[in-house]
Write an enzyme that holds these catalytic residues in place. Structure first.
Site, PDB file in Angstrom:
ATOM      1  CG  ASN A  11      -2.293   2.854  -6.593  1.00 16.92           C
ATOM      2  OD1 ASN A  11      -2.504   4.041  -6.857  1.00 16.92           O
ATOM      3  ND2 ASN A  11      -2.112   2.417  -5.368  1.00 16.92           N
ATOM      4  NE  ARG A  93      -5.714   3.807  -3.660  1.00 18.08           N
ATOM      5  CZ  ARG A  93      -4.848   4.492  -2.942  1.00 18.08           C
ATOM      6  NH1 ARG A  93      -3.604   4.600  -3.342  1.00 18.08           N
ATOM      7  NH2 ARG A  93      -5.210   5.050  -1.809  1.00 18.08           N
ATOM      8  CG  HIS A 182      -6.461   4.573   3.851  1.00 14.17           C
ATOM      9  ND1 HIS A 182      -6.052   5.181   5.019  1.00 14.17           N
ATOM     10  CD2 HIS A 182      -5.429   4.692   2.982  1.00 14.17           C
ATOM     11  CE1 HIS A 182      -4.815   5.643   4.861  1.00 14.17           C
ATOM     12  NE2 HIS A 182      -4.431   5.360   3.630  1.00 14.17           N
ATOM     13  N   GLY A 212      -0.545   3.010   8.067  1.00 14.62           N
ATOM     14  CA  GLY A 212       0.588   2.933   7.140  1.00 14.62           C
ATOM     15  C   GLY A 212       1.314   4.262   7.194  1.00 14.62           C
ATOM     16  CG  ASN A 213       4.523   6.103   4.756  1.00 14.93           C
ATOM     17  OD1 ASN A 213       5.158   6.500   5.738  1.00 14.93           O
ATOM     18  ND2 ASN A 213       5.072   5.457   3.745  1.00 14.93           N
ATOM     19  N   GLY A 214       0.173   6.825   5.456  1.00 12.34           N
ATOM     20  CA  GLY A 214      -1.088   7.486   5.749  1.00 12.34           C
ATOM     21  C   GLY A 214      -1.802   6.599   6.759  1.00 12.34           C
ATOM     22  NE  ARG A 243      -0.842  12.237   4.153  1.00  9.05           N
ATOM     23  CZ  ARG A 243      -1.521  11.186   3.689  1.00  9.05           C
ATOM     24  NH1 ARG A 243      -2.786  11.016   4.026  1.00  9.05           N
ATOM     25  NH2 ARG A 243      -0.948  10.330   2.884  1.00  9.05           N
ATOM     26  CG  ASP A 284      10.402   3.349   8.820  1.00 12.66           C
ATOM     27  OD1 ASP A 284       9.976   2.595   9.714  1.00 12.66           O
ATOM     28  OD2 ASP A 284      10.682   2.951   7.670  1.00 12.66           O
ATOM     29  N   GLY A 332       1.271  -1.146   7.019  1.00 13.37           N
ATOM     30  CA  GLY A 332       2.666  -1.297   7.430  1.00 13.37           C
ATOM     31  C   GLY A 332       2.912  -1.292   8.941  1.00 13.37           C
ATOM     32  CB  VAL A 333       2.373   1.264  11.573  1.00 13.44           C
ATOM     33  CG1 VAL A 333       2.507   1.343  13.083  1.00 13.44           C
ATOM     34  CG2 VAL A 333       3.315   2.246  10.885  1.00 13.44           C
ATOM     35  N   GLY A 334       0.458  -1.192  11.426  1.00 19.02           N
ATOM     36  CA  GLY A 334      -0.516  -2.045  12.112  1.00 19.02           C
ATOM     37  C   GLY A 334      -0.181  -3.523  12.005  1.00 19.02           C
ATOM     38  CG  ASN A 336       5.125  -5.228   9.546  1.00 19.06           C
ATOM     39  OD1 ASN A 336       5.323  -6.425   9.434  1.00 19.06           O
ATOM     40  ND2 ASN A 336       4.745  -4.457   8.540  1.00 19.06           N
ATOM     41  CD  GLU A 386      -5.111  -0.072   0.121  1.00 18.83           C
ATOM     42  OE1 GLU A 386      -3.916  -0.244   0.423  1.00 18.83           O
ATOM     43  OE2 GLU A 386      -5.634   1.048   0.047  1.00 18.83           O
TER      44      GLU A 386
END
Ligand code: ADP
Length: 403
Positions: A11, A93, A182, A212-214, A243, A284, A332-334, A336, A386
């Protein structure tokens, strides 16, 4: 069967290269790692072999050739070098495939040339991708190498979802349409969710929330994507780390005409200084949770704006799908944040969505259900992978072309 069952997944970003070696025979991962700060005076490589201690080095990697050379050396030091006859292929990727590349594609000179023509669609991502591909092809010209596109899974979106309501000729002249991103994550997670439910992907309708971040949402009907929140670029849709996501398009005109901002300034504002960061100074979610717990009003507002947008997409994709079997959180967010998951689906009992607060609070790395047994719609957490998806798709192409 040949012994060549390993796929090296690469990637290549603008200043980093992430890699993972995956053995398709048993799903093992002999090594993975990351080179970062390529082009800076001091870079870093972190190499994590499965059977040896991790290694870390700081040195300058002037370009992607130097970075990939270092990756090749680290792999070779563990007996996993690029010349190994167990290596079946390299899977890259690739961020943007435009309308031309809707399947994983074996890389040839002609394909690389066509990728170059797509640079204007993803000026931030495609050049680095292409450099990574070129360097890897120089390192192993004889080895099959495959590009797996972030946009590909969304190519099944109907025109009604893919078209922007602007003048058709203008849209076509500049390839302006919704592509989505994604894709490998949405594909992997929707399929894995069907498995978790004990059903075939063709039999289930899923809303995937990749946070995630995105961040992006997608509506997947019977294994095919029918809508997704990112568009021409990864800027559209949900509120993200830095964003903005959806905006009134006239805001850009306003900032230019009234605010005197240049195109580049507006680009930076919307991609790098907006989203959670723009709203409260932090991107974050952990930090936002901590600040909110201390009564910080700015952090609370950022969280509320993020959740409001997310819930709008859940509702929209519910309507797009008509029948929803599962809502799944990933990235990441989903994976955790129990708080985000709870806030995203609370109060939707009338839609058949009931969270089980105890299940939601349990941390873990395995795919799991977090809905109540009485919930008509399953709510799940499915960690994304991924790299595995890219490796599987790459290996399938190699098998097909060899056979
Ligand atoms: P990327 O889009 O860069 O691949 P990730 O999917 O790794 O991003 O997600 C990174 C984000 O995940 C971080 O910015 C952070 O907000 C969030 N995150 C990671 N761990 C937690 C946690 N325990 N609680 C809340 N958010 C988390």
């Amino acid at each position: 069967m040949s012994d060549a069952t390993r796929v090296l997944v690469l990637n290549s970003g603008s200043s980093s290269v992430k890699y993972q070696l995956i053995d398709m025979a048993d799903g093992s991962r002999p090594a993975s790692g990351l080179v970062e700060r390529i082009g800076e005076s001091q870079g870093r490589i972190k190499h994590e072999p499965a059977h040896h201690a991790p290694r870390e080095r700081y040195e300058a990697f002037p370009d992607h050739a130097a970075a990939l050379g270092a990756v090749a050396d680290e792999l070779a030091a563990d007996g996993l070098g690029l010349d190994s006859d167990r290596l079946a292929a390299i899977g890259h990727r690739a961020v943007h495939g435009g309308t031309r590349f809707t399947e994983p594609t074996l890389l040839t000179d002609e394909v690389v040339e066509a990728l170059r023509e797509l640079i204007p669609l993803a000026p931030l991502h495609n050049p680095a991708n292409i450099t990574g591909i070129e360097v890897a092809r120089k390192l192993r010209p004889d080895l099959p190498q495959v590009a797996v596109f972030d946009t590909a899974f969304h190519a099944t979106m109907p025109e009604s979802a893919a078209r922007y309501a602007i003048d058709r000729a203008t849209a076509d002249a500049y390839q302006v349409r919704r592509y989505g991103f994604h894709g490998t994550s949405h594909q992997y997670v929707s399929r894995r969710t069907a498995q978790l439910l004990g059903r075939s992907p063709e039999a289930v309708n899923v809303i995937v929330l990749h946070l995630g971040n995105g961040a992006s949402a997608s509506a997947v009907a019977g294994g095919r994507c029918v809508d997704t929140s990112m568009g021409l670029t990864p800027l559209e849709g949900l509120v993200m780390g830095t964003r903005s996501g959806d905006l009134d398009p006239a805001i850009l005109l306003h900032l230019h005409r009234v605010g005197g901002m240049s195109v580049d300034e507006i680009d930076t504002l919307l991609n790098r200084r907006s989203g959670l960061l723009g709203l409260c100074g932090d991107n974050d979610m952990r930090e936002i949770g901590r600040r909110t717990g201390e009564g910080d009003a700015e952090a609370k507002l950022a969280f509320d704006v993020y959740i409001h947008r997310l819930r709008k997409y859940v509702g929209a994709y519910y309507a797009v799908l008509g029948r929803v079997d599962a809502i799944v959180f990933t990235a990441g967010v989903g994976e955790n944040s129990a708080e985000v998951r709870e806030a995203a689906v609370t109060g939707l009992e009338a839609l058949g969505i009931e969270l089980d607060p105890v299940r939601n609070a349990v941390r873990g790395s395995a795919p799991r259900l977090i809905s109540a047994d009485s919930s008509r719609v399953a709510v799940a957490v499915v960690p994304t992978d991924e790299e595995l998806e890219i490796a599987q798709q790459t290996f399938a192409v190699v098998r097909r072309t060899a056979g």
